[in-house]
Scaffold this motif. Structure first.
Motif, PDB file in Angstrom:
ATOM      1  N   ALA A  33     108.212 -15.075 -65.777  1.00 25.22           N
ATOM      2  CA  ALA A  33     107.713 -14.481 -66.675  1.00 25.22           C
ATOM      3  C   ALA A  33     106.353 -13.794 -66.533  1.00 25.22           C
ATOM      4  N   LEU A  34     106.238 -12.560 -66.741  1.00 23.53           N
ATOM      5  CA  LEU A  34     104.749 -12.143 -66.928  1.00 23.53           C
ATOM      6  C   LEU A  34     104.152 -12.702 -68.141  1.00 23.53           C
ATOM      7  N   PRO A  35     102.731 -12.861 -68.046  1.00 25.51           N
ATOM      8  CA  PRO A  35     102.260 -13.060 -69.317  1.00 25.51           C
ATOM      9  C   PRO A  35     102.312 -11.917 -70.364  1.00 25.51           C
ATOM     10  N   ALA A  36     102.055 -12.071 -71.674  1.00 29.71           N
ATOM     11  CA  ALA A  36     102.362 -11.176 -72.548  1.00 29.71           C
ATOM     12  C   ALA A  36     101.323  -9.825 -72.412  1.00 29.71           C
ATOM     13  N   GLU A  37     101.689  -8.827 -72.808  1.00 29.61           N
ATOM     14  CA  GLU A  37     100.768  -7.481 -72.485  1.00 29.61           C
ATOM     15  C   GLU A  37      99.394  -7.717 -72.997  1.00 29.61           C
ATOM     16  N   ARG A  38      99.368  -8.207 -74.329  1.00 31.58           N
ATOM     17  CA  ARG A  38      98.056  -8.517 -74.840  1.00 31.58           C
ATOM     18  C   ARG A  38      97.047  -9.370 -74.009  1.00 31.58           C
ATOM     19  N   ALA A  39      97.852 -10.651 -73.503  1.00 29.39           N
ATOM     20  CA  ALA A  39      97.137 -11.526 -72.805  1.00 29.39           C
ATOM     21  C   ALA A  39      96.704 -10.939 -71.283  1.00 29.39           C
ATOM     22  N   MET A  40      97.413 -10.095 -70.867  1.00 31.68           N
ATOM     23  CA  MET A  40      97.108  -9.467 -69.499  1.00 31.68           C
ATOM     24  C   MET A  40      95.992  -8.467 -69.896  1.00 31.68           C
ATOM     25  N   ALA A  41      96.173  -7.634 -70.899  1.00 36.02           N
ATOM     26  CA  ALA A  41      95.127  -6.628 -71.088  1.00 36.02           C
ATOM     27  C   ALA A  41      93.649  -7.514 -71.360  1.00 36.02           C
ATOM     28  N   GLU A  42      93.676  -8.613 -72.132  1.00 36.54           N
ATOM     29  CA  GLU A  42      92.449  -9.177 -72.404  1.00 36.54           C
ATOM     30  C   GLU A  42      91.803  -9.718 -71.238  1.00 36.54           C
ATOM     31  N   ALA A  43      92.836 -10.385 -70.374  1.00 33.82           N
ATOM     32  CA  ALA A  43      92.356 -10.829 -68.953  1.00 33.82           C
ATOM     33  C   ALA A  43      91.508 -10.009 -68.162  1.00 33.82           C
ATOM     34  N   MET A  44      92.139  -8.697 -68.121  1.00 33.53           N
ATOM     35  CA  MET A  44      91.679  -7.745 -67.225  1.00 33.53           C
ATOM     36  C   MET A  44      90.477  -6.694 -67.770  1.00 33.53           C
ATOM     37  N   GLY A  45      90.663  -6.674 -69.257  1.00 32.82           N
ATOM     38  CA  GLY A  45      89.474  -6.071 -69.885  1.00 32.82           C
ATOM     39  C   GLY A  45      90.053  -4.423 -69.867  1.00 32.82           C
ATOM     40  N   VAL A  46      91.187  -4.429 -70.106  1.00 31.99           N
ATOM     41  CA  VAL A  46      91.841  -3.123 -70.048  1.00 31.99           C
ATOM     42  C   VAL A  46      92.654  -3.019 -71.495  1.00 31.99           C
ATOM     43  N   SER A  47      92.955  -1.776 -71.887  1.00 34.74           N
ATOM     44  CA  SER A  47      93.878  -1.262 -72.959  1.00 34.74           C
ATOM     45  C   SER A  47      95.197  -1.848 -72.743  1.00 34.74           C
ATOM     46  N   ARG A  48      96.434  -2.357 -73.733  1.00 31.99           N
ATOM     47  CA  ARG A  48      97.693  -2.469 -73.714  1.00 31.99           C
ATOM     48  C   ARG A  48      98.201  -1.540 -73.254  1.00 31.99           C
ATOM     49  N   PRO A  49      98.058  -0.116 -73.498  1.00 35.32           N
ATOM     50  CA  PRO A  49      98.908   0.768 -73.075  1.00 35.32           C
ATOM     51  C   PRO A  49      98.893   1.218 -71.578  1.00 35.32           C
ATOM     52  N   ALA A  50      97.552   0.891 -70.969  1.00 31.82           N
ATOM     53  CA  ALA A  50      97.249   0.824 -69.678  1.00 31.82           C
ATOM     54  C   ALA A  50      98.239  -0.156 -68.741  1.00 31.82           C
ATOM     55  N   VAL A  51      98.350  -1.328 -69.475  1.00 36.67           N
ATOM     56  CA  VAL A  51      99.046  -2.385 -68.912  1.00 36.67           C
ATOM     57  C   VAL A  51     100.696  -1.997 -69.068  1.00 36.67           C
ATOM     58  N   ARG A  52     101.050  -1.389 -69.939  1.00 36.52           N
ATOM     59  CA  ARG A  52     102.318  -1.079 -70.564  1.00 36.52           C
ATOM     60  C   ARG A  52     102.920   0.068 -69.390  1.00 36.52           C
ATOM     61  N   GLU A  53     101.797   1.079 -69.078  1.00 35.06           N
ATOM     62  CA  GLU A  53     102.119   2.181 -68.213  1.00 35.06           C
ATOM     63  C   GLU A  53     102.539   1.364 -66.696  1.00 35.06           C
ATOM     64  N   VAL A  54     101.791   0.559 -66.178  1.00 38.60           N
ATOM     65  CA  VAL A  54     101.828  -0.281 -65.078  1.00 38.60           C
ATOM     66  C   VAL A  54     103.349  -0.988 -64.939  1.00 38.60           C
ATOM     67  N   LEU A  55     103.590  -1.627 -66.153  1.00 37.16           N
ATOM     68  CA  LEU A  55     104.721  -2.532 -66.196  1.00 37.16           C
ATOM     69  C   LEU A  55     105.977  -1.511 -66.231  1.00 37.16           C
ATOM     70  N   ARG A  56     106.003  -0.213 -66.945  1.00 34.66           N
ATOM     71  CA  ARG A  56     107.064   0.695 -66.790  1.00 34.66           C
ATOM     72  C   ARG A  56     107.284   1.158 -65.455  1.00 34.66           C
ATOM     73  N   ALA A  57     106.256   1.552 -64.605  1.00 37.50           N
ATOM     74  CA  ALA A  57     106.270   1.953 -63.241  1.00 37.50           C
ATOM     75  C   ALA A  57     106.902   0.915 -62.524  1.00 37.50           C
ATOM     76  N   LEU A  58     106.610  -0.373 -62.596  1.00 35.60           N
ATOM     77  CA  LEU A  58     107.056  -1.351 -61.780  1.00 35.60           C
ATOM     78  C   LEU A  58     108.710  -1.565 -62.224  1.00 35.60           C
ATOM     79  N   GLU A  59     108.744  -1.348 -63.471  1.00 38.88           N
ATOM     80  CA  GLU A  59     110.355  -1.474 -63.955  1.00 38.88           C
ATOM     81  C   GLU A  59     111.395  -0.343 -63.158  1.00 38.88           C
TER      82      GLU A  59
END
Length: 241
Positions: A33-59
């Motif tokens: 399981a990947l960390p929650a989008e919020r946790a990933m965004a906070e860890a990398m200092g980016v927005s949740r939409p940016a994380v969601r965009e990458v996850l959608r591409a990987l999907e």
């Protein structure tokens, strides 16, 4: 697992790079399981939409599987993640099944050559076991599964993850036509015995460490399959007229 994205880095590229790096390092394993989008965004200092965009591409690539209400997971079978992209490429280029079979044949030949160079006593025993089960099987569906298992084992013995991954994708694309071809072969007089003899010749070459003979045996086997594919398709076209 994740660190702050450096200033000047494009968010999409940086997020993607970190996720892939974690997969390569084994920190994110198949099925994990990947960390929650919020946790990933906070860890990398980016927005949740940016994380969601990458996850959608990987999907879309088949690397990540999204479960509604259940988070995101690394696909359980990373060996076949290329199936999706290769299928799209195949269709965009109006590829024919014969072209995909030609790709598979090239990959199978290289797998046989490498397998002959790397086959261990344990690998040899497993190859003989699969071959014995194939010889003994009478049900065509069972024989088809064992045929596929034999080819997959050879590809794994070759010990080249990239080769195995692309071959798995190509094999998946032609799976239905390959099964149809085998049914067609079984209906032809003594045709099945030709394929069985080729399997024996191939396995013996790999076990004996004869790379040239293994490559030649696989080449002959793939040429036979392609011949039957063409013959079968011609008959199907005549039936449609």
């Amino acid at each position: 697992m994740f660190k702050k994205v450096e200033d000047g880095e494009r968010a999409f590229d940086a997020i993607l790079k970190q996720i892939i790096a974690n997969i390569e390092a084994g920190d994110l394993k198949a099925g994990a399981a990947l960390p929650a989008e919020r946790a990933m965004a906070e860890a990398m200092g980016v927005s949740r939409p940016a994380v969601r965009e990458v996850l959608r591409a990987l999907e879309l690539l088949g690397i990540v599987k999204s479960v509604p209400g259940g988070g995101n997971y690394i696909t359980e079978n990373l060996d076949t993640w290329l199936i999706g992209p290769l299928s799209i490429l195949f269709r965009l280029n109006n590829g024919y099944l014969r072209q995909n079979q030609q790709l598979r044949a090239a990959l199978e030949r290289e797998s046989a050559l490498l397998a002959a160079r790397k086959c261990t006593p344990l690998d040899a025993a497993e190859l003989w076991m699969i071959l014995a089960r194939l010889d003994a099987a009478e049900d065509e569906k069972d024989r088809g599964k064992l045929d596929k298992e034999l080819h997959q084992k050879i590809a794994r013995i070759a010990d080249n993850p990239m080769l195995y991954c692309v071959l798995a994708a190509a094999d998946q694309l032609t799976e239905s036509i390959i099964e149809g071809t085998r049914d067609y072969i079984m209906k032809k007089n003594q045709s099945a015995s030709v394929v069985d003899e080729q399997h024996h010749k191939l396995v013996e070459a790999i076990i004996n460490g004869d790379a040239d003979q293994a490559e030649q045996a696989m080449s002959e086997h793939m040429e036979t399959i392609e011949q039957y594919m063409e013959e079968m398709q011609q008959e199907q076209q005549r039936e449609r007229r």
